[in-house]
Design an enzyme around this catalytic site. Sequence first.
Site, mmCIF file in Angstrom:
data_model
loop_
_atom_site.group_PDB
_atom_site.id
_atom_site.type_symbol
_atom_site.label_atom_id
_atom_site.label_comp_id
_atom_site.label_asym_id
_atom_site.label_seq_id
_atom_site.Cartn_x
_atom_site.Cartn_y
_atom_site.Cartn_z
ATOM 1 N N ALA A 117 19.354 17.475 92.186
ATOM 2 C CA ALA A 117 19.991 18.760 92.499
ATOM 3 C C ALA A 117 19.363 19.829 91.617
ATOM 4 C CB ALA A 117 21.494 18.683 92.239
ATOM 5 N N LYS A 118 19.628 21.070 91.901
ATOM 6 C CA LYS A 118 19.194 22.157 91.033
ATOM 7 C C LYS A 118 20.067 23.367 91.336
ATOM 8 C CE LYS A 118 15.717 22.812 88.023
ATOM 9 N NZ LYS A 118 15.167 21.755 87.161
ATOM 10 N N GLY A 119 20.242 24.210 90.325
ATOM 11 C CA GLY A 119 21.040 25.414 90.541
ATOM 12 C C GLY A 119 20.513 26.574 89.743
ATOM 13 N N VAL A 134 21.813 23.567 94.923
ATOM 14 C CA VAL A 134 21.294 22.776 96.039
ATOM 15 C C VAL A 134 21.389 21.307 95.644
ATOM 16 C CG1 VAL A 134 19.278 22.219 97.452
ATOM 17 C CG2 VAL A 134 19.761 24.593 96.851
ATOM 18 N N ASP A 167 18.347 24.489 81.698
ATOM 19 C CA ASP A 167 17.057 24.722 82.347
ATOM 20 C C ASP A 167 16.546 26.047 81.795
ATOM 21 O OD1 ASP A 167 15.949 23.308 85.190
ATOM 22 O OD2 ASP A 167 15.151 25.303 84.792
#
Lengths: 181, 410
Positions: B99-101, B54, B140
């Site tokens: 952002a992050k995934g 995202v 992460d």
Amino acid sequence: MAPTDTVSPEVFPLFGSLGADELALLADRATAVAVAAGQALFRQGDRGESLYLLAAGRVEVVASEDGGPEHRLATLDPGAILGEVAVLIDAPRTATAVAVVDARLWEISRSSFRDAVAGNQRWAVVLLLSIARVLAERLATVDGRLLAAIAREREVEEPSGGGRVAELERLRRRLLTDWTF
Amino acid sequence: MSDDVERYIRRASEIMDLGSRVERLLLMAEEEHHVAVPIELDNGEMAVFTGYRVQHNSARGPMKGGLRFHPTVDADDVRALASLMTWKTAVVNVPFGGAKGGIACDPKDLSSGELERLTRKFTQRIGPEIGPQRDIPAPDVNTNAQVMAWMMDEYSRRYGYSPAVVTGKPVDLQGSEGREAATGRGVVSIARQALADLGGSLSTATVAVQGFGNVGSFAALLASEQGARVVAVSDAGGGIACRTGLDVARLFDQYARPRRLLADYQAEGVERVSQEELLHADVDVLIPAALGGVLTKENAGAVRARVVVEAANAPTTPEADDILAGRGVTVIPDILANAGGVTVSYFEWVQNIQGFRWSEEHVNRELESTMTASYATVRKVVVERKLNWRTAAYIVGLGRVAKATVHRGV
């Protein structure tokens, strides 16, 4: 009907405090003028030499900008003062005065008025104060209109209806002034 | 958690009077990518995983955020975390968006080879959407320097050598010195400044740390190196405490690298404590460095620390936040307190772009400078507007993103 032979305090309450002799001094300086309906008492741009006290009838004050369409500035009833700017400064008439119905007025020339003020005649002092009040009130009205016009101008630049660009522009200004970090 | 972040953003937006349309613009993610990630398992069977990325907001620069491997990863979760990154990068003023995934998988069930194939396939699928000037993933939950190395390699095969496409790489592969300790170091810097503001000093303070992973262990170690007495730490197996101070250097050596549960630690004067007892320890600074949602309306009333420094993401529920505020406890929010990690990620990216290696001292000095400036900026809003630290930090983050947005235009 207003009397025709003298400046009556009944029509001009501003002279209510004058005694008979003082009213007589005024009558000496005042000339009766009659203007038929539709006729102009003076026109915008004319050289002005005197002021008028409206004794009977009705006068409309109109003006135009650079020969454009005329705008009605005021409709005056008996008791009103008009053309007063002419006795204060030597400048062309800023507006046209037209009789809407047959009108009768008292004309006082600039020199008569100034002599009377210099001679400390009470009627002239009373009239001078009255003119000052009229001008002050008019200035207040103009200031109000000017502010409204400026606000409208801003409105045109920044439609509050919410064009996105305008919304962002307003936000940008606020962010940069209120939220500095 | 997604509701909580949105609540904080709305509160800040309302105070700043941004208006509902701008607020909506700032809350929405710019792009969301869902990809199927098929791999061949070691037993010859095929498995298909779902991957997410995202990209929340790029107003301030290329987007930055972690990539996590966890069974509970879903679009909502990733979306909220992506938003958090936007505000975090803005609070510390690094020129990145958020952002992050993630990939929904349980890495415990996967061999190293399967993890590598999963990472490479995901990188192939998401490749066109990321890049050094577009979106830069980082480690992460359950991902590490090795995963980043695979991503960098896979991306570079197709797009040419691109070390700046990910951060948190091994130091031997264009990673940055100081990256591993960065989040913990930032946390300790913030704790030191907050204590000084309250008339205290880290060098004489007592500290409790919940969580002894990468962030918690470095926070405990660095706090103790700066003179603080670390009287309690915990991990998933429970906590240990010692009134006269734990031997953090020994704990760090024996339990942090490699990770081991603290449960078997033995030393004179050390007693076992529960997670709850740790949160209620009589200390100057409490550092929740493990999970989200550990300080709740049930336990916040008994917190005795003067300062809570949120090393974890969202360790405090909004109700607990209000209770702590009411009791005069200063809570330094996650988006400021744990931003040291993304700050040094930024330094890693800068070094990759520059093709120049910084010394660890240089990295640490720059990190300290960023944390000091960020703390001062948020503090100014706290003092001038009489707001709590969380709201003030969101105002700084939101303000910077909003300014970039209006400068660029829509």
